[in-house]
Design a protein around this motif. Sequence first.
Motif, PDB file in Angstrom:
ATOM      1  N   GLY A 366     141.606  18.344 -51.672  1.00 31.80           N
ATOM      2  CA  GLY A 366     142.279  18.516 -52.957  1.00 31.80           C
ATOM      3  C   GLY A 366     141.321  18.920 -54.059  1.00 31.80           C
ATOM      4  O   GLY A 366     140.148  18.558 -54.041  1.00 31.80           O
ATOM      5  N   SER A 377     146.278  21.735 -53.452  1.00 30.35           N
ATOM      6  CA  SER A 377     146.212  20.908 -52.253  1.00 30.35           C
ATOM      7  C   SER A 377     145.672  21.699 -51.067  1.00 30.35           C
ATOM      8  O   SER A 377     145.995  22.886 -50.898  1.00 30.35           O
ATOM      9  CB  SER A 377     147.604  20.364 -51.900  1.00 30.35           C
ATOM     10  N   VAL A 407     149.176  18.482 -44.781  1.00 32.03           N
ATOM     11  CA  VAL A 407     148.764  18.027 -46.102  1.00 32.03           C
ATOM     12  C   VAL A 407     148.805  16.501 -46.131  1.00 32.03           C
ATOM     13  O   VAL A 407     149.736  15.874 -45.603  1.00 32.03           O
ATOM     14  CB  VAL A 407     149.677  18.620 -47.192  1.00 32.03           C
ATOM     15  N   ARG A 409     149.711  13.842 -48.022  1.00 31.32           N
ATOM     16  CA  ARG A 409     150.545  13.588 -49.194  1.00 31.32           C
ATOM     17  C   ARG A 409     150.125  12.314 -49.922  1.00 31.32           C
ATOM     18  O   ARG A 409     149.841  11.295 -49.296  1.00 31.32           O
ATOM     19  CB  ARG A 409     152.005  13.473 -48.781  1.00 31.32           C
ATOM     20  N   GLY A 412     146.101  12.842 -53.916  1.00 26.23           N
ATOM     21  CA  GLY A 412     145.609  13.269 -55.221  1.00 26.23           C
ATOM     22  C   GLY A 412     145.750  12.169 -56.255  1.00 26.23           C
ATOM     23  O   GLY A 412     146.698  11.362 -56.207  1.00 26.23           O
ATOM     24  N   GLY A 420     145.121  17.509 -56.601  1.00 24.99           N
ATOM     25  CA  GLY A 420     145.597  18.098 -55.352  1.00 24.99           C
ATOM     26  C   GLY A 420     145.394  17.158 -54.174  1.00 24.99           C
ATOM     27  O   GLY A 420     144.496  16.313 -54.176  1.00 24.99           O
ATOM     28  N   ASP A 421     146.226  17.309 -53.154  1.00 26.54           N
ATOM     29  CA  ASP A 421     146.127  16.484 -51.958  1.00 26.54           C
ATOM     30  C   ASP A 421     145.123  17.063 -50.971  1.00 26.54           C
ATOM     31  O   ASP A 421     144.926  18.285 -50.891  1.00 26.54           O
ATOM     32  CB  ASP A 421     147.492  16.386 -51.256  1.00 26.54           C
ATOM     33  N   GLY A 487     141.472  13.595 -51.814  1.00 29.38           N
ATOM     34  CA  GLY A 487     142.264  14.299 -52.818  1.00 29.38           C
ATOM     35  C   GLY A 487     141.458  14.496 -54.089  1.00 29.38           C
ATOM     36  O   GLY A 487     140.395  13.910 -54.283  1.00 29.38           O
TER      37      GLY A 487
END
Length: 497
Positions: A366, A377, A407, A409, A412, A420-421, A487
């Motif tokens: 991230g 991400s 990703v 989730r 981040g 961002g992840d 992240g």
Amino acid sequence: MGAVLRLSALSPNIKDRLDFSCAIFDAQGRLCAQAAHIPVHLGSMAYAMADLVSDRDWQPGDLLVVNDPYMGGTHLPDVTVVAPVFGAASLIGFAVTRAHHANIGAHSPGSMPVSTRLDQEGIVIAPSWLKRGGQWQVPLCRELAGLEESGALPVESRRFADFVAQASACEAGARRLAELADQQADLVAAFDALNRYGEKRARARIAALPDGCYRFQDYMDDDGQGQQDIVIAVTLTIAGELARLDFSGTADQVAGNINCPLSVAAAAAYYCFRCLMDDDVPACDGLFRPISLSAPQGSLLNANRPAAVAAGNVETSSRVVDVVLGALAQAAPEAIPAASQGTMNNVAMGAAGENGWDYYETMAGGTGAHARGPGLSAVHSHMTNTLNTPIESLESHYPLRVHRYQVRRGSGGDGQFVGGDGLVRELEFLGDAQVTLLTERRRHAPWGLAGGQLGAVGENRHNGELLPPKTSFTARAGDRLLVASPGGGGYCDTKCK
């Protein structure tokens, strides 16, 4: 040059991940143009190229090769090839490539070991002629291919193929630049004018920052040899059109391989200032002339030979970016993002023997949120500008199967704008392999800005068991490796306006 190198290389690390860079320098070794490749490659070349190319008897058809971190390199897998360019019988510049070789002869597959000395990290190439007057220097070529010095040119060696690809890219660049010099008689003067313009734009941007001293520090998780919480500190002084970075207060060099030469620290600093400038500002030597930096000799950022440096180029450079951006955020708070993942998540593995293989990858994560929006991400950030190896390429080249690639989730940092992840990548081994991980931000999380929250730290797991940030182990067929990248930090608390 970049297109030739990518299309000529055999290794997935170069042709799929794009772990290479190309640039043009003038006859004095001053940067004049670069492709949109990798900041840690390009900035360190800009810092060190003048010393590398000076006082040599250059001839048409020459190719110089070097990877010595203490003589213009970064770490041993990053090999630099330099071609001189002549116009009207005089030297006018250089075409240069730098590419990461997954096998540079280290004592562990992937050539990114958990090392304590430079000589454990592979072949150390002092500046040497790869070609002289257009002729391959066969003994060196065979050494680079991992063969005995006596014998023919190793044209069938897969390990040597990427050196040939670099040579081809340099020679293509040299031909094109020579053609341009024939068409434009004042090319050398144009190089000078470009650099003067770049310097003018850089000075104007620095002058727009408030004068003052700005201090920031952050920490490396560990050095892989038992030392933890290793400080990197900077004092940034803005005085009119000039910027100075003093890394006094940074830890002494360590037993592990997160040390780096000063050229790597310079690359990180140059990158941060380049990010402050408009997109139309040319990336050239003039851009960096108003910026000076120093680090104590024998420190983590200015290490003495034979300190190990394999992770310094990838992990320590990432933390230097965080530290310099942290200082700049005090001078230009709305122009600077929160910390990105702060690691390249290095994964190196392979096996010896007749069917031996070497695999190396850095993994995305991230990026930090900022005053204008959330972070990105699952992207590479800051000092790396590569790609993740596509699943199809990875599974066709190596005895590996990808079970998860997604990703991460919620990794981040929270805030008005969310960081961002990171991502999750899980591999299954289809055969036995030796694995090395060189990672960061497993203890110290990416920081937020203006009240934004920390990004999540990363995780490495072998068959579900948590691993240290830097480790080497043997994986058996059926084992699984999971890497979850950090992240980015959040920006501003939820009450910000």
